[in-house]
Every structure is written in structure tokens, then in C-alpha cells.
Design a protein around this motif. Structure first.
Motif, mmCIF file in Angstrom:
data_model
loop_
_atom_site.group_PDB
_atom_site.id
_atom_site.type_symbol
_atom_site.label_atom_id
_atom_site.label_comp_id
_atom_site.label_asym_id
_atom_site.label_seq_id
_atom_site.Cartn_x
_atom_site.Cartn_y
_atom_site.Cartn_z
ATOM 1 N N ARG A 43 0.835 -1.207 0.000
ATOM 2 C CA ARG A 43 0.000 0.000 0.000
ATOM 3 C C ARG A 43 0.866 1.252 0.000
ATOM 4 O O ARG A 43 0.560 2.234 -0.671
ATOM 5 N N ALA A 82 0.832 4.206 -2.952
ATOM 6 C CA ALA A 82 0.275 5.537 -2.678
ATOM 7 C C ALA A 82 1.095 6.630 -3.361
ATOM 8 O O ALA A 82 2.301 6.501 -3.531
ATOM 9 N N TYR A 127 -10.720 13.975 -5.395
ATOM 10 C CA TYR A 127 -10.305 12.569 -5.270
ATOM 11 C C TYR A 127 -11.422 11.706 -4.691
ATOM 12 O O TYR A 127 -11.567 10.540 -5.057
ATOM 13 N N LYS A 158 -11.418 7.679 -4.358
ATOM 14 C CA LYS A 158 -10.117 7.452 -3.722
ATOM 15 C C LYS A 158 -10.152 7.811 -2.248
ATOM 16 O O LYS A 158 -10.917 8.675 -1.828
ATOM 17 N N CYS A 206 -4.820 4.837 2.194
ATOM 18 C CA CYS A 206 -4.930 6.097 1.450
ATOM 19 C C CYS A 206 -4.214 5.964 0.104
ATOM 20 O O CYS A 206 -3.051 5.564 0.058
ATOM 21 N N ASN A 207 -4.907 6.320 -0.984
ATOM 22 C CA ASN A 207 -4.294 6.262 -2.306
ATOM 23 C C ASN A 207 -3.439 7.493 -2.566
ATOM 24 O O ASN A 207 -2.456 7.432 -3.306
#
Ligand code: GTP
Ligand code: MG
Lengths: 142, 308
Positions: B44, B48, B72, B77, B141-142
Motif C-alpha cells: 500500500r 500511494a 479525489y 479514492k 490512502c491512495n
């Protein structure tokens, strides 16, 4: 490991619809000058916004200001919103033009301390400091 | 939440309380910081996109961040924000007010906002902010945005934590461009002229364009685009987000992304190491130095030999 460098983190918020935040800003600056990290969230906040922000910011206490006379509704609503986001351990302190006969109701609703325009700043600072310390004892991790 | 295992699971599940607690524990140098950071989801974190938003006070960084959050979120997202403000050097306290402009998003579980004070750390700010970035990315969280006022060295270092850095300027904030040329203008990947509704925006954009063209002469420099925005009205946000995505994709397709991540990792390691070394050094300095006329540089060498 690195030394513990903890600071008291508090959130100051102004729930309700009136647009005056002189009192809230004054408290925010006073606490900053006393060494606190103060997250200030501005005017017209809903109890849900305040609770969510307090959790994200991981503050040890919340200070609410109300001049509109809606403190009887708004302060307990923040306590309730904290319960809903699984953060009932974060203490809530309240200040503003609050008649003495409301104190008991507010305390019963879970407001830890109440300040009025006459409360000396030293007392306010000490109350926030005590609330933070008590919170550290209560919360589980860290 | 009664154990570190639960806290770590909470971060993975994106629980706000767990994320908030974890960032504090790491920032405060708590005993569990290490196990929390070591348990984060590396994939992840790699996936990100870390965006740095920097620029002079009042340029509109927080307002712009608020608009980017909305943008977003409309794409589904999850987004994290780290807003850094200076601590008062006298009281050690700080007034953290960036969040005011983002409060409407507060109850959204997929928006995580954290205000952070510089705490007068000589080092350590990068370490703390970098750790917060990773906790947020580890929570799914992207995009993670770091907002910081673009002055001073520590802020420059923060900029280096980002994959993509946008410098936010606005007309009417004084002619700081010349002074900035040497610093932030050089590291910015995107130049944002916010408050495009105000007089002077066009000429500011032209000035910046000139600086950019000058920079073009330097070999293998990507040429930063100038984006015009009106953050208070949500104008130009889509274009800015598009440019961020385009640059991120281009960096990931080339060696640039890995190079940046490696640089920022080195910076953070150095920062952590200095933080960890500081107490031991202070101890040695006070215990080994009783002679007030000895030369500080010579003394430093002696003490470093002791540490080896
Ligand atoms: N006219 C106009 N005003 C704007 C625009 N964007 C932001 N503002 C205003 O500019 C002021 C500062 O905005 P912020 O977003 O707080 O700026 P900032 O860069 O985050 O400021 P600091 O965090 O204090 O460094 C606010 O009053 C905003 O409403 C814009 O595009 N046009
Ligand atoms: Mg800001």
C-alpha cells in the motif's frame, strides 16, 4: 530509542450557528502560549465534525465555546458524537456565557469543566492540563 | 482497542482512532512506535502517491487541499492530509488551523486529516512526517498530501518526502519569486498560480513561465507546468489533479519514482539516526567536557571516537 517528546494536543471548536469566535480564538491562543498544540477548527461546526476531527487529530481534550445560548443542546451533543465514534474517553470542556444554573445539567451530561467570562486564564490552562493528564491515564495504548 | 495487535489491525482496516493513535505514538517517540511502523502494509505504501503542497502563507494551500479532497473523493479514492505548521519557539506550543478549510470532510471515513507542529525539531520533523505518511498509506490512502509553508530548511526537507511537489503561489503576496528561485522553484514539479481571479495572476504566471524556460536549459530537467487555479471556487482543480496523475505515472514508468523514494528513505533514516543519537551525544558532551576552554571541534571528534 528516542526520548518521549509528548505535547498536550487539544482541539478548540465552536459549535452552533452564531459567527463569533473571539472567545474560542482567545482560548486557542492562550493555550498555545502555554505550550499546547492547539487544533483550531473554526466556527459553525457540527458535533459530528468536531468528534471526527478530535479522533483523527488524537487530541487529549476538546474545548467548546458557545455564545448563542445553545450550550445545553450543543455541548452534550458533542459528548454523544464522541461516544458514537468510539472515543468517549476524550474529555470535553466548555466555555461561554453560561448561567450557573446550567452547570449541573452540563456536568451530568459529561462536560468535565465549565468556564465563564470571569474564569481566570490560569485556571483554564490548569483545567486543560489536568484533563490531558487524566486522559493519558485512561486511554489504553501509548 | 486494548493491544498493539488491535491497533495495527485497526490501521489496516482504516479505523480513524487507530490511525490517530498510531501517528501520535510514533511522533511522541513512544515505545510501540517501532512495532507499528514495522507492521505497515508495504505494498500500500509503495502504491500511494505522496503529493507535497508548499508555498508562502496565505497562498491558498489549505483551500486547494480541500478542493483536491473533494476531487479525489468523487473518484472513490481514499485520501490522507498532513498539514504542518510551525511551533512557537518561545512557548513550544502551536496553533494548527489548516483544518478549518477542510472541516466539511471531517466525518468522511475515507478522508484522514492530521495537523502536525514542527516542534522545533532540528531533525526529526522528516522522521515524524514520513512516519505519518506511511501510517496513512498503510491505512489504504491512495493519495497523501503534505501541506507545509514553504520557508526554511526543514520545510525543504519535507518537500523531499513527496513523490510530486507542487509550489503554490498567488498574486499580491509580495515579489518573493526572486528569492524563491534558488530554493523551492528548483524542486517544484508543478507550479500553481492560485487566486487566478485576482489581479496580477497573469503576470505572475508569465514570470514563472520565464523562470521555467530558463531552467529548461539545464539537462534532464522535467519542465514544470504552470497551473492556474481559483481554489475558493474550485476552478482548475481537475487540471491540477490530472497533471499530478500524469507526472506520477511518468515517474513510475521511469527510474525517477524509485530514485525519489530512495532519496527520501535515506533522508528519513538519517533523521531517525540523528534523533536516536542525540540523547547519547548530549550525555557524552556533559559528562566528558569539564574544561570550558577546550576546542569544540576537537572535542566533537573525541566524542565521536567514543561512540564507535
Ligand atoms: N480570491 C481568492 N481567494 C482565495 C483563493 N484560494 C484561497 N483564497 C483565500 O485565501 C486565504 C488563505 O487561504 P488558505 O487556504 O488558508 O491559505 P494557506 O496557504 O493554506 O495559508 P497558511 O496555511 O496560513 O500558510 C483564505 O481567506 C482563502 O479563502 C482563490 O483562489 N481566490
Ligand atoms: Mg494552510
Amino acid at each position: 530509542m528516542t526520548k518521549e517528546t509528548r505535547k498536550h494536543r487539544v482541539l478548540i471548536a465552536k459549535p452552533g450557528l452564531d459567527g463569533h469566535d473571539r472567545g474560542a480564538k482567545y482560548i486557542a491562543r492562550t493555550l498555545r502560549d502555554a505550550g499546547f498544540e492547539v487544533v483550531y477548527t473554526g466556527i459553525r461546526r457540527t458535533p459530528e465534525e468536531i468528534a471526527a476531527a478530535a479522533v483523527q487529530e488524537d487530541v487529549a481534550a476538546i474545548g467548546l465555546s458557545s455564545l448563542s445560548g445553545a450550550h445545553l443542546r450543543l455541548f452534550p451533543a458533542v459528548v454523544e458524537a464522541l461516544r458514537k465514534v468510539a472515543a468517549p474517553d476524550i474529555p470535553v470542556l466548555g466555555g461561554g456565557v453560561i448561567p450557573e444554573e446550567d452547570f449541573t445539567v452540563l456536568k451530568e451530561a459529561g462536560i468535565a469543566e465549565i468556564f465563564t467570562p470571569g474564569t481566570p486564564v490560569e485556571k483554564i490552562i490548569a483545567a486543560f492540563s489536568d484533563a490531558c493528564e487524566a486522559h493519558y491515564q485512561k486511554r489504553n495504548i501509548g | 482497542m486494548t493491544s498493539i495487535a488491535e491497533l495495527i489491525a485497526g490501521i489496516k482496516n482504516g479505523e480513524p482512532r487507530a490511525i490517530g493513535r498510531a501517528i501520535s505514538i510514533v511522533e511522541d517517540g513512544g515505545v510501540h512506535g517501532h512495532s507499528i511502523l514495522a507492521a505497515l502494509d508495504v505494498e500500500r505504501i509503495e502504491a500511494a502517491t505522496v503529493v507535497g503542497l508548499t508555498g508562502p502563507p496565505g497562498a491558498g494551500k489549505s483551500t486547494l487541499t480541500n478542493q483536491l479532497i473533494a476531487h479525489y473523493r468523487s473518484q472513490g479514492k481514499r485520501i490522507g492530509i498532513i498539514a504542518i505548521d510551525p511551533s512557537s519557539p518561545i512557548s513550544g506550543g502551536a496553533l494548527l488551523g489548516d483544518r478549518i478549510r477542510m472541516m466539511a470532510h471531517a466525518p468522511d471515513q475515507h478522508v484522514v486529516v492530521r495537523s502536525m507542529a514542527t516542534r522545533g525539531r532540528l531533525g526529526g520533523l522528516c522522521a515524524a512526517a514520513g512516519a505519518a505518511v506511511r501510517v496513512m498509506a498503510g491505512s489504504g490512502c491512495n493519495i497523501v498530501i503534505i501541506e507545509t509553508v514553504g520557508v526554511g530548511q526543514s520545510e525543504m526537507d519535507i518537500v523531499r518526502l513527496a513523490d510530486i511537489t507542487a509550489l503554490v503561489l498567488a498574486p499580491g503576496l509580495g515579489d518573493d519569486i526572486q528569492a524563491m528561485k534558488a530554493g523551492l522553484l528548483e524542486v517544484a514539479d508543478i507550479l500553481v498560480v492560485n487566486k487566478a481571479d485576482c489581479p496580477g495572476a497573469e503576470s505572475l504566471a508569465m514570470d514563472l513561465d520565464g523562470v521555467v524556460r530558463e531552467r529548461q536549459k539545464a539537462p534532464d530537467n522535467l519542465i514544470p507546468k504552470v497551473c492556474m487555479t481559483v481554489a475558493s471556487e474550485g476552478k482548475g482543480i481537475g487540471e491540477l489533479a490530472e497533471e499530478i496523475a500524469r507526472l506520477d505515472a511518468a515517474c513510475r514508468a521511469s527510474a525517477r519514482h524509485l530514485l525519489r523514494r530512495r532519496q527520501s528513505q535515506h533522508l528519513e533514516i538519517l533523521d531517525w539516526a540523528m534523533e536516536m543519537l542525540r540523547p547519547r551525544l548530549l550525555e557524552l558532551i556533559s559528562s566528558e567536557t569539564d574544561d570550558p576552554v577546550s576546542d569544540p571541534r576537537v572535542k566533537a571528534m573525541e566524542i565521536l571516537k567514543k561512540i564507535n
